[in-house]
Motif scaffolding. Structure first.
Motif, PDB file in Angstrom:
ATOM      1  N   THR A  41       0.847  -1.193   0.000  1.00 35.12           N
ATOM      2  CA  THR A  41       0.000   0.000   0.000  1.00 35.12           C
ATOM      3  C   THR A  41       0.883   1.244   0.000  1.00 35.12           C
ATOM      4  O   THR A  41       1.907   1.288   0.675  1.00 35.12           O
ATOM      5  CB  THR A  41      -0.902  -0.005   1.249  1.00 35.12           C
ATOM      6  N   TYR A  42       0.479   2.249  -0.766  1.00 31.98           N
ATOM      7  CA  TYR A  42       1.179   3.537  -0.789  1.00 31.98           C
ATOM      8  C   TYR A  42       0.555   4.452   0.250  1.00 31.98           C
ATOM      9  O   TYR A  42      -0.648   4.387   0.511  1.00 31.98           O
ATOM     10  CB  TYR A  42       1.038   4.186  -2.175  1.00 31.98           C
ATOM     11  N   ARG A  43       1.370   5.324   0.849  1.00 34.47           N
ATOM     12  CA  ARG A  43       0.885   6.314   1.804  1.00 34.47           C
ATOM     13  C   ARG A  43       1.605   7.625   1.542  1.00 34.47           C
ATOM     14  O   ARG A  43       2.820   7.644   1.373  1.00 34.47           O
ATOM     15  CB  ARG A  43       1.153   5.886   3.247  1.00 34.47           C
ATOM     16  N   ASP A  44       0.825   8.688   1.528  1.00 32.96           N
ATOM     17  CA  ASP A  44       1.482   9.989   1.408  1.00 32.96           C
ATOM     18  C   ASP A  44       1.913  10.460   2.796  1.00 32.96           C
ATOM     19  O   ASP A  44       1.666   9.780   3.805  1.00 32.96           O
ATOM     20  CB  ASP A  44       0.591  10.995   0.665  1.00 32.96           C
ATOM     21  N   GLN A  48      -2.515   9.327   4.218  1.00 36.92           N
ATOM     22  CA  GLN A  48      -3.575   8.842   3.327  1.00 36.92           C
ATOM     23  C   GLN A  48      -3.083   7.602   2.585  1.00 36.92           C
ATOM     24  O   GLN A  48      -2.019   7.623   1.979  1.00 36.92           O
ATOM     25  CB  GLN A  48      -3.970   9.930   2.322  1.00 36.92           C
ATOM     26  N   ALA A  49      -3.861   6.531   2.654  1.00 38.15           N
ATOM     27  CA  ALA A  49      -3.489   5.278   1.984  1.00 38.15           C
ATOM     28  C   ALA A  49      -4.001   5.274   0.547  1.00 38.15           C
ATOM     29  O   ALA A  49      -5.080   5.802   0.254  1.00 38.15           O
ATOM     30  CB  ALA A  49      -4.069   4.094   2.749  1.00 38.15           C
ATOM     31  N   TYR A  50      -3.207   4.659  -0.328  1.00 37.31           N
ATOM     32  CA  TYR A  50      -3.569   4.473  -1.729  1.00 37.31           C
ATOM     33  C   TYR A  50      -3.372   3.014  -2.093  1.00 37.31           C
ATOM     34  O   TYR A  50      -2.551   2.312  -1.508  1.00 37.31           O
ATOM     35  CB  TYR A  50      -2.699   5.353  -2.641  1.00 37.31           C
ATOM     36  N   LEU A  51      -4.138   2.550  -3.044  1.00 32.31           N
ATOM     37  CA  LEU A  51      -4.087   1.144  -3.436  1.00 32.31           C
ATOM     38  C   LEU A  51      -2.695   0.738  -3.912  1.00 32.31           C
ATOM     39  O   LEU A  51      -1.995   1.524  -4.559  1.00 32.31           O
ATOM     40  CB  LEU A  51      -5.093   0.881  -4.559  1.00 32.31           C
ATOM     41  N   ILE A  53       0.029  -1.141  -6.304  1.00 35.18           N
ATOM     42  CA  ILE A  53       0.105  -1.355  -7.748  1.00 35.18           C
ATOM     43  C   ILE A  53       1.134  -2.456  -8.020  1.00 35.18           C
ATOM     44  O   ILE A  53       1.785  -2.948  -7.100  1.00 35.18           O
ATOM     45  CB  ILE A  53       0.472  -0.057  -8.495  1.00 35.18           C
TER      46      ILE A  53
END
Length: 135
Positions: A41-44, A48-51, A53
């Protein structure tokens, strides 16, 4: 450096929207078949979590219908798993009808507009020989 390579090839005479559609569908096939290819998972910085890839580069190639048919055959001969997108799939609206398009034809008559594979780098390279990086 990864031991595997992910490559997606599209027919070079498609409209841009068709190429993008084919690449999106075929990338989803790689992700579904190889969950280990998905990263974390990506996080800024705000948390904030992002899906997640795909965790490795995906090469996008292009070539003629004949070149895709040759790549299809070479990949199968090398034992690579393939995702395919046949031209008739542009006229359907769901997965069941897409599978029916593929099931209606023998492999050498699929009228391919896209193929995708993930496998040993050398096998992928040899299978997709003759296709050029998409510009």
């Amino acid at each position: 450096m990864h031991d595997t390579k992910i490559s997606i090839a599209v027919r070079d005479d498609l409209a841009t929207w068709q190429k993008l559609n084919v690449v999106a569908f075929l990338a989803s096939a790689i992700a579904a078949r190889y969950p280990d290819a998905i990263g974390e998972t990506y996080r800024d910085r705000d948390g904030q979590a992002y899906l997640p890839i795909l965790g490795q580069p995906v090469l996008i190639l292009a070539g003629s219908g004949d070149a895709l048919a040759k790549a299809h055959r070479r990949a199968l001969d090398r034992g690579l798993e393939l995702a395919v997108y046949a031209e008739g799939m542009f006229r359907t609206g769901n997965d069941a009808d897409n599978r029916a398009v593929v099931a209606a034809l023998p492999g050498d008559a699929l009228d391919l507009v896209g193929v995708a594979t993930r496998g040993d780098r050398k096998d992928v390279d040899k299978s997709l020989k003759g296709l050029k990086l998409h510009e």
